[in-house]
Design a protein around this motif. Sequence first.
Motif, PDB file in Angstrom:
ATOM      1  N   ARG A   1      41.578 -22.442  48.775  1.00  0.00           N
ATOM      2  CA  ARG A   1      40.451 -23.015  49.251  1.00  0.00           C
ATOM      3  C   ARG A   1      40.060 -22.674  50.817  1.00  0.00           C
ATOM      4  O   ARG A   1      41.032 -22.538  51.592  1.00  0.00           O
ATOM      5  CB  ARG A   1      40.876 -24.810  49.381  1.00  0.00           C
ATOM      6  CG  ARG A   1      40.786 -25.580  48.200  1.00  0.00           C
ATOM      7  CD  ARG A   1      41.259 -26.771  48.380  1.00  0.00           C
ATOM      8  NE  ARG A   1      42.660 -26.772  48.443  1.00  0.00           N
ATOM      9  CZ  ARG A   1      43.443 -27.943  48.582  1.00  0.00           C
ATOM     10  NH1 ARG A   1      42.694 -29.029  48.627  1.00  0.00           N
ATOM     11  NH2 ARG A   1      44.560 -27.893  48.769  1.00  0.00           N
TER      12      ARG A   1
ATOM     13  N   GLN B   1      37.745 -22.843  54.497  1.00  0.00           N
ATOM     14  CA  GLN B   1      36.911 -23.187  55.488  1.00  0.00           C
ATOM     15  C   GLN B   1      36.584 -22.556  56.608  1.00  0.00           C
ATOM     16  O   GLN B   1      37.371 -21.840  57.049  1.00  0.00           O
ATOM     17  CB  GLN B   1      37.584 -24.568  55.881  1.00  0.00           C
ATOM     18  CG  GLN B   1      36.801 -25.339  56.957  1.00  0.00           C
ATOM     19  CD  GLN B   1      35.733 -26.052  56.393  1.00  0.00           C
ATOM     20  OE1 GLN B   1      35.980 -26.845  55.241  1.00  0.00           O
ATOM     21  NE2 GLN B   1      34.647 -25.985  57.050  1.00  0.00           N
TER      22      GLN B   1
ATOM     23  N   LEU C   1      31.522 -32.743  58.956  1.00  0.00           N
ATOM     24  CA  LEU C   1      32.585 -32.642  58.098  1.00  0.00           C
ATOM     25  C   LEU C   1      33.210 -33.862  57.504  1.00  0.00           C
ATOM     26  O   LEU C   1      33.462 -34.085  56.400  1.00  0.00           O
ATOM     27  CB  LEU C   1      33.724 -31.517  58.369  1.00  0.00           C
ATOM     28  CG  LEU C   1      33.551 -30.071  58.563  1.00  0.00           C
ATOM     29  CD1 LEU C   1      34.461 -29.445  59.196  1.00  0.00           C
ATOM     30  CD2 LEU C   1      32.969 -29.736  57.316  1.00  0.00           C
TER      31      LEU C   1
ATOM     32  N   ASP D   1      42.187 -26.228  63.059  1.00  0.00           N
ATOM     33  CA  ASP D   1      43.007 -26.598  62.020  1.00  0.00           C
ATOM     34  C   ASP D   1      42.572 -27.911  61.295  1.00  0.00           C
ATOM     35  O   ASP D   1      42.679 -28.114  59.948  1.00  0.00           O
ATOM     36  CB  ASP D   1      44.464 -27.092  62.612  1.00  0.00           C
ATOM     37  CG  ASP D   1      45.423 -25.556  63.079  1.00  0.00           C
ATOM     38  OD1 ASP D   1      44.909 -24.773  62.400  1.00  0.00           O
ATOM     39  OD2 ASP D   1      46.213 -25.800  63.834  1.00  0.00           O
TER      40      ASP D   1
ATOM     41  N   VAL E   1      39.859 -27.498  58.877  1.00  0.00           N
ATOM     42  CA  VAL E   1      40.125 -27.503  57.199  1.00  0.00           C
ATOM     43  C   VAL E   1      40.533 -28.621  56.576  1.00  0.00           C
ATOM     44  O   VAL E   1      40.218 -28.817  55.364  1.00  0.00           O
ATOM     45  CB  VAL E   1      41.565 -26.307  57.410  1.00  0.00           C
ATOM     46  CG1 VAL E   1      41.649 -26.105  55.913  1.00  0.00           C
ATOM     47  CG2 VAL E   1      41.014 -25.064  58.219  1.00  0.00           C
TER      48      VAL E   1
ATOM     49  N   LEU F   1      39.183 -31.875  57.312  1.00  0.00           N
ATOM     50  CA  LEU F   1      38.310 -32.606  57.058  1.00  0.00           C
ATOM     51  C   LEU F   1      37.475 -32.021  55.748  1.00  0.00           C
ATOM     52  O   LEU F   1      36.765 -32.920  55.010  1.00  0.00           O
ATOM     53  CB  LEU F   1      37.552 -32.881  58.300  1.00  0.00           C
ATOM     54  CG  LEU F   1      38.119 -33.541  59.425  1.00  0.00           C
ATOM     55  CD1 LEU F   1      37.163 -33.477  60.616  1.00  0.00           C
ATOM     56  CD2 LEU F   1      38.254 -35.063  58.816  1.00  0.00           C
ATOM     57  N   GLY F   2      37.380 -30.677  55.797  1.00  0.00           N
ATOM     58  CA  GLY F   2      36.539 -30.248  54.899  1.00  0.00           C
ATOM     59  C   GLY F   2      37.001 -29.737  53.481  1.00  0.00           C
ATOM     60  O   GLY F   2      36.250 -29.733  52.596  1.00  0.00           O
ATOM     61  N   ARG F   3      38.357 -29.520  53.398  1.00  0.00           N
ATOM     62  CA  ARG F   3      38.846 -28.946  52.255  1.00  0.00           C
ATOM     63  C   ARG F   3      39.930 -29.634  51.594  1.00  0.00           C
ATOM     64  O   ARG F   3      40.430 -29.500  50.412  1.00  0.00           O
ATOM     65  CB  ARG F   3      39.259 -27.475  52.316  1.00  0.00           C
ATOM     66  CG  ARG F   3      37.925 -26.526  52.431  1.00  0.00           C
ATOM     67  CD  ARG F   3      37.124 -26.633  51.410  1.00  0.00           C
ATOM     68  NE  ARG F   3      36.063 -25.727  51.275  1.00  0.00           N
ATOM     69  CZ  ARG F   3      34.772 -25.701  50.498  1.00  0.00           C
ATOM     70  NH1 ARG F   3      34.688 -26.947  49.856  1.00  0.00           N
ATOM     71  NH2 ARG F   3      33.915 -24.930  50.801  1.00  0.00           N
ATOM     72  N   LYS F   4      40.405 -30.690  52.374  1.00  0.00           N
ATOM     73  CA  LYS F   4      41.607 -31.410  51.684  1.00  0.00           C
ATOM     74  C   LYS F   4      41.133 -32.535  50.916  1.00  0.00           C
ATOM     75  O   LYS F   4      40.217 -33.330  51.377  1.00  0.00           O
ATOM     76  CB  LYS F   4      42.732 -31.788  52.824  1.00  0.00           C
ATOM     77  CG  LYS F   4      43.437 -30.516  53.487  1.00  0.00           C
ATOM     78  CD  LYS F   4      44.720 -30.770  54.210  1.00  0.00           C
ATOM     79  CE  LYS F   4      45.138 -29.470  54.826  1.00  0.00           C
ATOM     80  NZ  LYS F   4      46.225 -29.592  55.608  1.00  0.00           N
TER      81      LYS F   4
ATOM     82  N   GLU G   1      46.165 -35.374  50.518  1.00  0.00           N
ATOM     83  CA  GLU G   1      46.501 -34.364  51.440  1.00  0.00           C
ATOM     84  C   GLU G   1      46.243 -34.721  52.949  1.00  0.00           C
ATOM     85  O   GLU G   1      46.959 -34.403  53.862  1.00  0.00           O
ATOM     86  CB  GLU G   1      45.842 -33.149  50.837  1.00  0.00           C
ATOM     87  CG  GLU G   1      46.392 -32.245  49.571  1.00  0.00           C
ATOM     88  CD  GLU G   1      45.356 -31.248  49.094  1.00  0.00           C
ATOM     89  OE1 GLU G   1      46.060 -30.507  48.399  1.00  0.00           O
ATOM     90  OE2 GLU G   1      44.189 -31.094  49.489  1.00  0.00           O
TER      91      GLU G   1
ATOM     92  N   GLY H   1      49.094 -29.576  51.451  1.00  0.00           N
ATOM     93  CA  GLY H   1      47.907 -28.669  50.733  1.00  0.00           C
ATOM     94  C   GLY H   1      48.152 -27.394  51.354  1.00  0.00           C
ATOM     95  O   GLY H   1      48.778 -27.208  52.157  1.00  0.00           O
TER      96      GLY H   1
END
Lengths: 240, 240
Positions: A82, A84, A155, B150, B153, B155-158, B162, B240
């Motif tokens: 994944r 970002q 986000l 950090d 990531v 906020l956007g992808r987990k 996670e 994650g």
Amino acid sequence: MQTVRKDIHNSEVPVLCQSCEARHQGICGALSAEQLVTLSKQSRRVHRSEGEELLGDAMPITGYANVLRGVVKLTKVLEDGRQQVVGLQFAPDLLGRPFAQESRVSVETASDVDLCMIPKPALEAMMRDSGALEHRVMMQALRELDEARDWMVTLGRKTAGEKVASFLYLIATHIDPSEDEAITTFDLPLSRADIADFLGLTIETVSRQISKLKADKVIEIANYRHVTVRDLAQLRLRCG
Amino acid sequence: MQTVRKDIHNSEVPVLCQSCEARHQGICGALSAEQLVTLSKQSRRVHRSEGEELLGDAMPITGYANVLRGVVKLTKVLEDGRQQVVGLQFAPDLLGRPFAQESRVSVETASDVDLCMIPKPALEAMMRDSGALEHRVMMQALRELDEARDWMVTLGRKTAGEKVASFLYLIATHIDPSEDEAITTFDLPLSRADIADFLGLTIETVSRQISKLKADKVIEIANYRHVTVRDLAQLRLRCG
DNA sequence: CGCGCCTTTGACAGCGCTCAATAGGTGTGG
DNA sequence: CCACACCTATTGAGCGCTGTCAAAGGCGCG
């Protein structure tokens, strides 16, 4: 007879720097002509094509670079792939985390770019000598921090529609550093995949939201990349 | 006979500063005893209770403050009330966006805190005089930038699970600045609502994920706030 | 002209949000 | 000491937004 101020006399400014944007708004604006000469002797302009990796995550940092043209993306990746995008750098931003031994992000070109590469020791030595230079680098870092925090709101709290509107609004206001206002027609410097990674969405969702903006006559799109903003106020409104 | 180094001789260090953490790891570590005296004359220690607003969004900045104890949250709000925590500050962080005229975030205490308030002109004058001080402030800004990226990531992808694991891991590793390692038992410095605003989730989702970690024997919780991490490796894994 | 890549569009499922009720902890007053 | 109120947190039911999987469309390039 005309008075000649040494620090702006062009014959003393290195050829490399004479028409360079970084010398005005960028960090080189903090330097005297003399310092500019010193630094330019160790720097070199390079071109990089879209999709090249300039520096990998966890790689040692060997230098800094001024972005002269184009867009560079900073990305982070989780172990399972994944991704970002955590920052976009436009001219005349300085690339390179100051004083860090190794990179904490992956640095890739998002479009064709021109860079002015500066060796790490050269810039750091000059920062030690020149408080003004270090101050300007600090001011850029603080601006990046402000931007990162703005984006955290996007986000964490915005819907997909608001995220895409926010992205288009960001590009409209940042793509051309010489313009103070938003410009209403431009080429997207990022692919759908990059936009998705920037917004924390999938490419399909990005595509659907762009199509909706098109259907609602807020924007027009030609050739996937060329955007015309038809209703900037409406776009602003949809940023949440 | 013992050699006395002026810069560490306690009789020259202001009483206010003698047992202060900011003097070691914080920004005051960049100051000589003499500078410390100058600054401490203009500073004062204050206590603030949980839930107090220290500075509102878009308010003029009148000063800086070292966090000596407790946790301070930086938040942003959208027009319709949606809220996002964009930063947490622990001891010995410096509060206050350097060189900014007005705040771009709302600054609130997340727990009871002790602060050392420094007037804006006092610190900025000393930064002009002392490159070492400005450098240290810059290093903190760069660390905050790293942390913000950090978190982008997260906020956007987990996933929600996670995100909550990442938050607990962050607190376990940040709550006590004197510990290098993660500590396995602590009181949460944030309410469920604050955690939700930090993670871009709702309080219900945060609660459900915490319950799941409890059911899976990764953590134990007493009185809602007191957390014991029973399996730190598992918690790390779930980030994650 | 045909192939490959990027993008768009569609159908469906699932994660996390919304709304609502319940539980637990704290503080106050009888 | 207990009863009650109030606040925060937990738990449950249902739904909607966004992700997943799949197929089709459009543009560039050989």
